[in-house]
Design a protein around this motif. Sequence first.
Motif, PDB file in Angstrom:
ATOM      1  N   GLY A 103       2.736  -0.788  -1.215  1.00  0.00           N
ATOM      2  CA  GLY A 103       1.596  -0.551  -2.084  1.00  0.00           C
ATOM      3  C   GLY A 103       1.819  -1.148  -3.462  1.00  0.00           C
ATOM      4  O   GLY A 103       2.930  -1.530  -3.841  1.00  0.00           O
ATOM      5  N   TRP A 104       0.739  -1.258  -4.230  1.00  0.00           N
ATOM      6  CA  TRP A 104       0.769  -1.908  -5.535  1.00  0.00           C
ATOM      7  C   TRP A 104       1.724  -1.212  -6.504  1.00  0.00           C
ATOM      8  O   TRP A 104       2.416  -1.867  -7.289  1.00  0.00           O
ATOM      9  CB  TRP A 104      -0.636  -1.965  -6.118  1.00  0.00           C
ATOM     10  N   GLU A 105       1.786   0.120  -6.481  1.00  0.00           N
ATOM     11  CA  GLU A 105       2.713   0.837  -7.361  1.00  0.00           C
ATOM     12  C   GLU A 105       4.159   0.433  -7.064  1.00  0.00           C
ATOM     13  O   GLU A 105       4.948   0.163  -7.980  1.00  0.00           O
ATOM     14  CB  GLU A 105       2.543   2.345  -7.169  1.00  0.00           C
ATOM     15  N   VAL A 106       4.518   0.381  -5.792  1.00  0.00           N
ATOM     16  CA  VAL A 106       5.893   0.021  -5.411  1.00  0.00           C
ATOM     17  C   VAL A 106       6.168  -1.446  -5.736  1.00  0.00           C
ATOM     18  O   VAL A 106       7.279  -1.797  -6.171  1.00  0.00           O
ATOM     19  CB  VAL A 106       6.122   0.311  -3.919  1.00  0.00           C
ATOM     20  N   PHE A 107       5.186  -2.317  -5.540  1.00  0.00           N
ATOM     21  CA  PHE A 107       5.310  -3.727  -5.908  1.00  0.00           C
ATOM     22  C   PHE A 107       5.715  -3.842  -7.378  1.00  0.00           C
ATOM     23  O   PHE A 107       6.585  -4.644  -7.748  1.00  0.00           O
ATOM     24  CB  PHE A 107       3.968  -4.415  -5.655  1.00  0.00           C
ATOM     25  N   ASN A 136      -3.038  -3.233  -0.803  1.00  0.00           N
ATOM     26  CA  ASN A 136      -3.245  -1.789  -0.737  1.00  0.00           C
ATOM     27  C   ASN A 136      -2.584  -1.096  -1.921  1.00  0.00           C
ATOM     28  O   ASN A 136      -1.554  -1.527  -2.424  1.00  0.00           O
ATOM     29  CB  ASN A 136      -2.657  -1.218   0.550  1.00  0.00           C
ATOM     30  N   GLY A 137      -3.204   0.003  -2.353  1.00  0.00           N
ATOM     31  CA  GLY A 137      -2.642   0.773  -3.457  1.00  0.00           C
ATOM     32  C   GLY A 137      -3.020   0.253  -4.824  1.00  0.00           C
ATOM     33  O   GLY A 137      -2.591   0.819  -5.838  1.00  0.00           O
ATOM     34  N   HIS A 138      -3.809  -0.811  -4.878  1.00  0.00           N
ATOM     35  CA  HIS A 138      -4.370  -1.307  -6.134  1.00  0.00           C
ATOM     36  C   HIS A 138      -5.707  -0.589  -6.286  1.00  0.00           C
ATOM     37  O   HIS A 138      -6.681  -0.907  -5.597  1.00  0.00           O
ATOM     38  CB  HIS A 138      -4.543  -2.821  -6.066  1.00  0.00           C
TER      39      HIS A 138
END
Length: 578
Positions: A103-107, A136-138
């Motif tokens: 997900g975007w946070e982990v990226f 995903n996650g953005h």
Amino acid sequence: MLLSTSTLLASLVAAPALLAAASSPSPVARAPNIVFIIVDDQDARQDSISTMQNVQRLLVDQGTQFSRFYAPISVCCPSRTSFLRAQAAHNTNITSVVAPWGGWEVFNEKGYNGHYLPSFLQDAGYSTYYTGKLMNGHTVRNFDRLEPEGWTETDWLLDPQTYNYWNASFSHNGEPVVYHPDEYSTDLVAERALGHIEKATANPDKPFFIGVAPIAPHSHIGIVDHTDQILFDMPQSAPRHQHLFKDVKLDYSRASHNPDHPSGASWVKKLEKLNVTNVEYIEEFYRQRLRSLQAVDELVESVVKKLEEKGVLDETIIIYTSDNGFEANAGHRRQPGKTLPYEEDINIPLVVRGPTVPKGLVDSTSVYSLADLGATILHLAGAVSDYDNDGALVPITKELRKTIDAEGVKQHHLAEYWVEGVGEGKYGQGLVLTNQTYRAVRVVEGDEINFSYAVWCTGEHEIYDLNADPDQMINLAETAVRSESLIKLQHRLDALLLVLKTCVGEVCRNPWKTVFPDGSVSSLNAGLEKRFDGYFADLPKVKYSYCDIGYHRRLEAPFWYDELAFNPKQKSSFVIQA
């Protein structure tokens, strides 16, 4: 049937080389403009791209189509990360669509924001634009706090409305979110893409990169009326396309279509045969996938027309691909979905047109992936990553094709997976399928070698000869009588997978050089010589300690180490290192 070494050698010598490039064109004065169109979940196996008439006319007929192009990991966010970083999934360790594995946070937590494709393109002098889904996650909650770096102008399609075809949420350049109830998502992406072309071409002295990412033909995700239940159902099409494909049927002739006997590995092998109602539902699901792609087809036409109108079509490379594939033919008794190492899940479209791109060519010889495509875009733009990326150069231009003719085409692909399988559609709703960690390698050499080999965390192995068994129904690793030639083949495939599962950089591009440092063997075919039998038999074998979610290196010993490389003077067995 497995061929003998001598037959394989003879067939490869006789096989035609990759089609030669035409005479060199005049050099392009500057780096090319690049328009990158990436759809969501379009597989190549069912040839849905053939229903897209504008893609056929404007891209396929005018450029090069790659029939053996693959997703590094068949789930959205990890696959897109592999493209943006030009890395294998085991090097990004982005393996899921949600935290803690993706997900975007982990990226962002891993420090990748600002160290990925658009940033490197900007460093090389490009203007960079994007519209649609990034990954995903953005979301509408973090887009301003975790602003994607490296972009000149953007229109982000944001979670949780990303997969709602009728209530898209966009942020323009990090501004407050605007919702679009009752407007069709793909049309909104198309409109913004044309706006980006208008702005990008206003500065004729600066090359541009434009990413265009509609959600079709991904499953529709919305809220069931008057409930809190999330609906994960068939794609939705624009009203103007709802009348299309009413007579389209699934391919019942495929051996994998809802077979009488189970197949595959892990949970796949335990699936019950689908009933008629379920198959009819999947058939309509497939029709909706085709219908949803028609708006994408119109998007492609509008983009080409806009580039032509602005006078830059002949200076622009247009790339069309998908982030991963999708099973929608009731294959292996499955519900609609992805995430497995089968061709439906990992084989995706790639079509390219533009200056110096061979016209009307179908490349069925080379084997490349999205990680390779990311590296190729960097190369074409004269950009470089600030780390050792894993991508090989896809021969999309005549110049690159000449290099490939001289140095050899890439003939392998590594597919990886470490999270659960998920069922999609009405009958797959809520299915979370465990024990799905695997590593798989696809090897295609000439006309004779076409193998898939997978090792699962359950201890199961799969070997398929796709020339004889294109639907991957006959698992040679589980045949009652395993011939000597099959055992020797598995030893070679396992060695290749052992190298690739931790590869970085050049090792990913040329794994045989790691096995045979003197360069005497550069293919599976050459490695099948009898004199190597003992060497490959003695190598440690790929395995997992047990199944778990996420990439845990401690569960995946043994690993390749330099002392395992072939040494004709070495006679003893190897010591397995943790």
